[in-house]
Write an enzyme that holds these catalytic residues in place. Structure first.
Site, mmCIF file in Angstrom:
data_model
loop_
_atom_site.group_PDB
_atom_site.id
_atom_site.type_symbol
_atom_site.label_atom_id
_atom_site.label_comp_id
_atom_site.label_asym_id
_atom_site.label_seq_id
_atom_site.Cartn_x
_atom_site.Cartn_y
_atom_site.Cartn_z
ATOM 1 N N VAL A 65 0.856 -1.191 0.000
ATOM 2 C CA VAL A 65 0.000 0.000 0.000
ATOM 3 C C VAL A 65 0.890 1.240 0.000
ATOM 4 C CG1 VAL A 65 -1.707 1.320 1.321
ATOM 5 C CG2 VAL A 65 -1.896 -1.172 1.193
ATOM 6 N N ALA A 110 4.464 4.102 2.872
ATOM 7 C CA ALA A 110 3.990 2.856 2.256
ATOM 8 C C ALA A 110 4.133 1.749 3.293
ATOM 9 C CB ALA A 110 4.824 2.517 1.023
ATOM 10 N N LYS A 111 3.542 0.628 3.033
ATOM 11 C CA LYS A 111 3.754 -0.558 3.863
ATOM 12 C C LYS A 111 3.387 -1.771 3.051
ATOM 13 C CE LYS A 111 4.958 -1.161 8.208
ATOM 14 N NZ LYS A 111 5.803 -0.192 8.935
ATOM 15 N N GLY A 112 4.014 -2.875 3.363
ATOM 16 C CA GLY A 112 3.672 -4.111 2.674
ATOM 17 C C GLY A 112 3.536 -5.233 3.675
#
Ligand code: GLU
Length: 421
Positions: A65, A110-112
């Protein structure tokens, strides 16, 4: 304006509620508020994962994201955990935006995540999951686009595999595609220690807010992973007394202070804290309510909640984990005047040194450890003073002040960039 239902989850609601609270106090433009509530780009992938025994193929879900692309490339960790979902990753991506903004690094958040339990995987399985997940998200990452890093359940080795997968795909070596890599691949020295060290740089300032002498101050740390372990080591070097630490196997306590280096050695040899000889073993959850001056939650979200907030006796909480304190607990602790250094400020040392790593990789020019640590220290202390200044001026708590600072810079950038088309 309602935030996207797609992201529906308790953690996402918390992140939006925190944001809304600060945005209202700031009198933020409604149009900007609406835009910042939802992530700009969200990717959900599913992919096959073959176990070592070769017969079983499992379908695994992964996410990446990107909350905001206004400020530069997006930046944030990848977590491997059994309960990861889109809402959690979206909330964490939003927190990354404010975090980067507070310390002034030129990234959006962001992050995943991959929904899998890394503790149940062999090394070969972990490598296959990492490479396939990287392949699935390969079109949305890149040094100018989105730069992953370690988070819960991932580490330098996982970043090395991500970097290798990306580099194989484009046909040449691209160290700047991830940060938190091993130094042998262009990873920054001092990145591993950065989050814990950055957090401890703030301890003397936070202690002085409640008239505590930082020398000999007693500290309990929840988590002994990449954040908790290096916070404990840095804390001990600064002559704080680390009396308790915990991990998923439970906690250990020594009234006179733990020998943190010995604890770290024990964990290297035995994987978990359990069985460490020179301390009393305690229940992992009781770490929050120990009679200590400073509490450092440094593992996972939601651990300080309405069930334990009233029993916390620490005068200061420095948040190493992302979102460790629920909204309800935050209200209880605010009422009780517990001084909280919020996650988006306290743990920003990680992304700060990630930024240094990215700069060094892009320029192919590497800094000394002294340069890195001195710059980290300066950025953390400046961030603290700026947030504290807002807290005093606006008569708000540190979390609200940090959000106000983080949101303002982003809102200013959004307004001057305008709307396309
Ligand atoms: N995962 C870390 C965080 O939550 C670091 C992110 C990064 O270095 O990009 O801040």
């Amino acid at each position: 304006m309602e935030a996207g239902r797609e992201f529906d989850s308790p953690m996402y609601h918390e992140a939006v509620a925190q944001f809304d609270r600060a945005a209202t106090l700031m009198g933020l433009d409604d149009n900007v508020t609406g835009r910042l509530r939802s992530p700009q780009r969200s990717m959900i992938v599913s992919f096959p994962f073959r176990h070592d025994d070769y017969t079983e193929v499992e379908t695994i879900f992964g996410y990446r994201v990107q909350h905001l692309t206004t400020m530069g490339p997006t930046k944030g960790g990848i977590r491997f955990a059994p309960d990861v979902d889109l809402g959690e990753i979206s909330a964490l991506a939003m927190l990354m935006t404010w975090k980067c903004s507070i310390v002034g690094v030129p990234f959006g958040g962001a992050k995943g995540g991959v929904r899998i339990n890394p503790l149940e995987l062999s090394r070969a399985e972990l490598q296959r999951v990492t490479r396939r997940y990287t392949m699935e998200i390969i079109n949305v990452i890149g040094p100018e686009q989105d730069i992953p890093a370690p988070d819960l359940g991932t580490n330098e080795q996982v970043m090395a595999w991500m970097m290798d997968t990306y580099s194989q795909h484009v046909g040449h070596s691209v160290p700047a595609v991830v940060t938190g890599k091993p130094p042998a691949l262009g990873g920054s020295i001092a990145r591993r220690e950065a989050t814990g060290r950055g957090l401890m740089f703030l301890l003397p300032r936070a202690a002085s807010e409640v008239d505590l002498d930082p020398v000999g101050v007693s500290v309990a740390i929840h988590g002994f992973g990449n954040v908790g372990r290096y916070a404990a080591i840095a804390g001990q070097q600064m002559e704080a007394k680390i009396v308790a630490v915990s991990d998923i196997s439970g906690g250990i306590y020594n009234h006179d202070g733990l020998d943190v280096e010995a604890v770290a050695k024990w964990v290297d040899e035995n994987r978990f804290l359990e069985g460490y000889p020179d301390a009393d073993s305690i229940d992992g959850d009781s770490i929050f309510t120990l009679d200590v001056d400073i509490l450092v939650p440094a593992a996972i979200q939601g651990v300080i909640n309405k069930d334990n907030a009233s029993d916390i006796t620490a005068k200061v909480i420095i948040e190493g984990a992302n979102n460790p304190t629920t909204l309800e607990a935050d209200d209880i602790l605010r009422e009780r005047d517990v001084f909280i250094v919020p996650d988006i400020l306290a743990n920003a040392g990680g992304v700060t040194v990630s930024y240094f790593e990215w700069v060094q990789d892009v320029q192919k020019y590497f800094w000394t450890e002294n340069e890195i640590v001195a710059r980290l220290r300066e950025i953390m202390l400046t961030g603290y003073e700026e947030v504290h200044g807002i807290a005093v001026r606006e008569k708000v708590d540190m979390r609200t002040a940090a959000l106000m600072k983080g949101i303002q810079r982003v809102a200013d950038a959004k307004l001057v960039r305008g709307i396309f088309p």
